[in-house]
Design an enzyme around this catalytic site. Sequence first.
Site, PDB file in Angstrom:
ATOM      1  N   GLY A  29     116.895  20.840   2.960  1.00  0.00           N
ATOM      2  CA  GLY A  29     117.310  19.883   3.132  1.00  0.00           C
ATOM      3  C   GLY A  29     117.145  18.668   2.390  1.00  0.00           C
ATOM      4  N   ASP A  81     122.608  19.225  -0.561  1.00  0.00           N
ATOM      5  CA  ASP A  81     121.466  18.710   0.040  1.00  0.00           C
ATOM      6  C   ASP A  81     122.462  17.492   0.998  1.00  0.00           C
ATOM      7  OD1 ASP A  81     119.366  20.318   0.438  1.00  0.00           O
ATOM      8  OD2 ASP A  81     118.352  18.661  -1.483  1.00  0.00           O
TER       9      ASP A  81
HETATM   10  O1  F6P Z   1     117.903  20.156  -3.625  1.00  0.00           O
HETATM   11  C1  F6P Z   1     118.562  21.212  -3.353  1.00  0.00           C
HETATM   12  C2  F6P Z   1     117.066  21.982  -2.624  1.00  0.00           C
HETATM   13  O2  F6P Z   1     117.821  23.536  -2.389  1.00  0.00           O
HETATM   14  C3  F6P Z   1     116.782  21.417  -1.206  1.00  0.00           C
HETATM   15  O3  F6P Z   1     117.305  22.184  -0.384  1.00  0.00           O
HETATM   16  C4  F6P Z   1     115.460  22.718  -1.498  1.00  0.00           C
HETATM   17  O4  F6P Z   1     114.217  22.183  -0.805  1.00  0.00           O
HETATM   18  C5  F6P Z   1     115.029  22.523  -2.288  1.00  0.00           C
HETATM   19  O5  F6P Z   1     116.112  22.293  -3.356  1.00  0.00           O
HETATM   20  C6  F6P Z   1     114.026  23.302  -3.133  1.00  0.00           C
HETATM   21  O6  F6P Z   1     114.011  23.529  -4.911  1.00  0.00           O
HETATM   22  P1  F6P Z   1     113.697  24.727  -5.715  1.00  0.00           P
HETATM   23  O7  F6P Z   1     114.508  25.432  -5.829  1.00  0.00           O
HETATM   24  O8  F6P Z   1     112.708  24.740  -6.558  1.00  0.00           O
HETATM   25  O9  F6P Z   1     112.817  26.005  -4.450  1.00  0.00           O
END
Ligand code: F6P
Length: 365
Positions: A186, A143
Amino acid sequence: MTTKRIGIFTGGGDCPGLNAVIRAVTKTAIFDHGIEVLGIEDGLQGLIENRLRPLTSDAVSNILTTGGTILGTSNKANPSRYCTGKNPDGSPVFTDVTDLCIEHAKYHDLDAIVAIGGDGTMSSCKGLVEKGLRVIGVPKTIDNDLWGSELTFGFLTAVATATDALDRLHTTAASHHRVMLAEVMGRNAGWIALHSGVASGADVILIPEIPYDLVSVCDAVVARSRRGKRYSILCIAEGARPRDGAQVARAIDPTSPDPVKLGGIAEQLGAQIEAHTQLETRVAVLGHVQRGGPPNAADRVLATQFGHHAMNLVAAGAESRVVVMQQARVTDIPIEDVIDRQRTVTHDHLLLSAARAVATSFGEP
Ligand code: F6P
C-alpha cells in the site's frame, strides 16, 4: 484533430486489470473509431528503445481475465531522468532522453499515447507532454492512492487476495493460540490494510495515516487474551510506523521514480510484541502475491470502463487528461492534478469509525 494511430503502454508496478484496460482501449479504438493501436513494450522503456508492436483485436482477445500485462512494464524508465550508467562512486548517471522518445513517437506516426500507470508514470510523462506529446492517463494501482480517484482498478482484487490470506492466518492462529501479524502492501496509504483488515475481522489494523503506540497495540492483544480469546490477528500496512519512529524500508533504489521500497515493519513489531507480552507471535509478509493473479469481476468491469473512457477522450482530441472515478462515475481530470499527490485515508473516514465500533484497535493511545 484527427487521430489515426495511437500508442499504449503499462508503466510502474503491475496490478490485476491491466490487460482488461489494454483490451478495452484497443477494441474501442479499432471498432468504434477506426484508429490503429501500437503496443509499447515494457512501459516507457519501450519508447526509449523504440520497441513497439501492432495490437490487433485478435492480439487483445482472451486477455480480459488474465493477470499481469501482455505489454510488460517498467518502474524505472523516466525519460526526463533516465539512468544511463554509474559514476565512479557508484551513484547513477541520469540523462534526459525525452527527445529520443518524441523521435520514436513521430517515427511511428503516433497521434497520442494512452499511459496506464500510477502517479510515478504520470510524472514520468511530464517531460513528453511538455514537448508536445498528447497523453491520456489511466490510473492503475493496488494501493488505491491516486489523487482525484475514489477507486483504481487492481485494488479490489488485492483486497480480496489479502482478505483470503488473513482468513487463512486466522484459523492457524486460533489453533496454535498465537498472535499473527500480516504485512500488506500500500506504500504510504493504508487502504489495503484498512479494507482487508475490516473484511477479515482483524483485531488490530495499523496504517501509515495513524502512527501507532506500541503499548496500546500490546494492550489490545493482552486484553483479548484476558477475555479468553487466545489468539489475535494484526493487519499491518507496509507503511505503518510507530508514533516515535520511522517507516521501515527493505531497499532503496535511486534509479526508480519511487526509490523507497517499504517492508519489514511487521517483523520488527512482531518481535516487540512477543518480548512485551510473552505471547507466541508469527509474521507473514504477503508481498507481491497481492499484485498477481486474475482481476476479480469488479476490477474487470472498472478496467473496461476506464479503458473505454480513455479511448473516447483520445478520439475526441483531449489532451493531458487522466481517467478517474468520482462519486461512483467514470470521468476525467487534468494529469497535472494527480502528479506528486497521493490520496490517503483521512482521519474522519467512515470505515475507521465502523471498524472502531466493532472493537478494532488502530494502536492509538
Ligand atoms: O505501488 C504498488 C506496490 O505494490 C506497493 O504497494 C509496493 O510498496 C511497491 O509497489 C512494491 O514495488 P516493487 O515491485 O518495486 O517491489
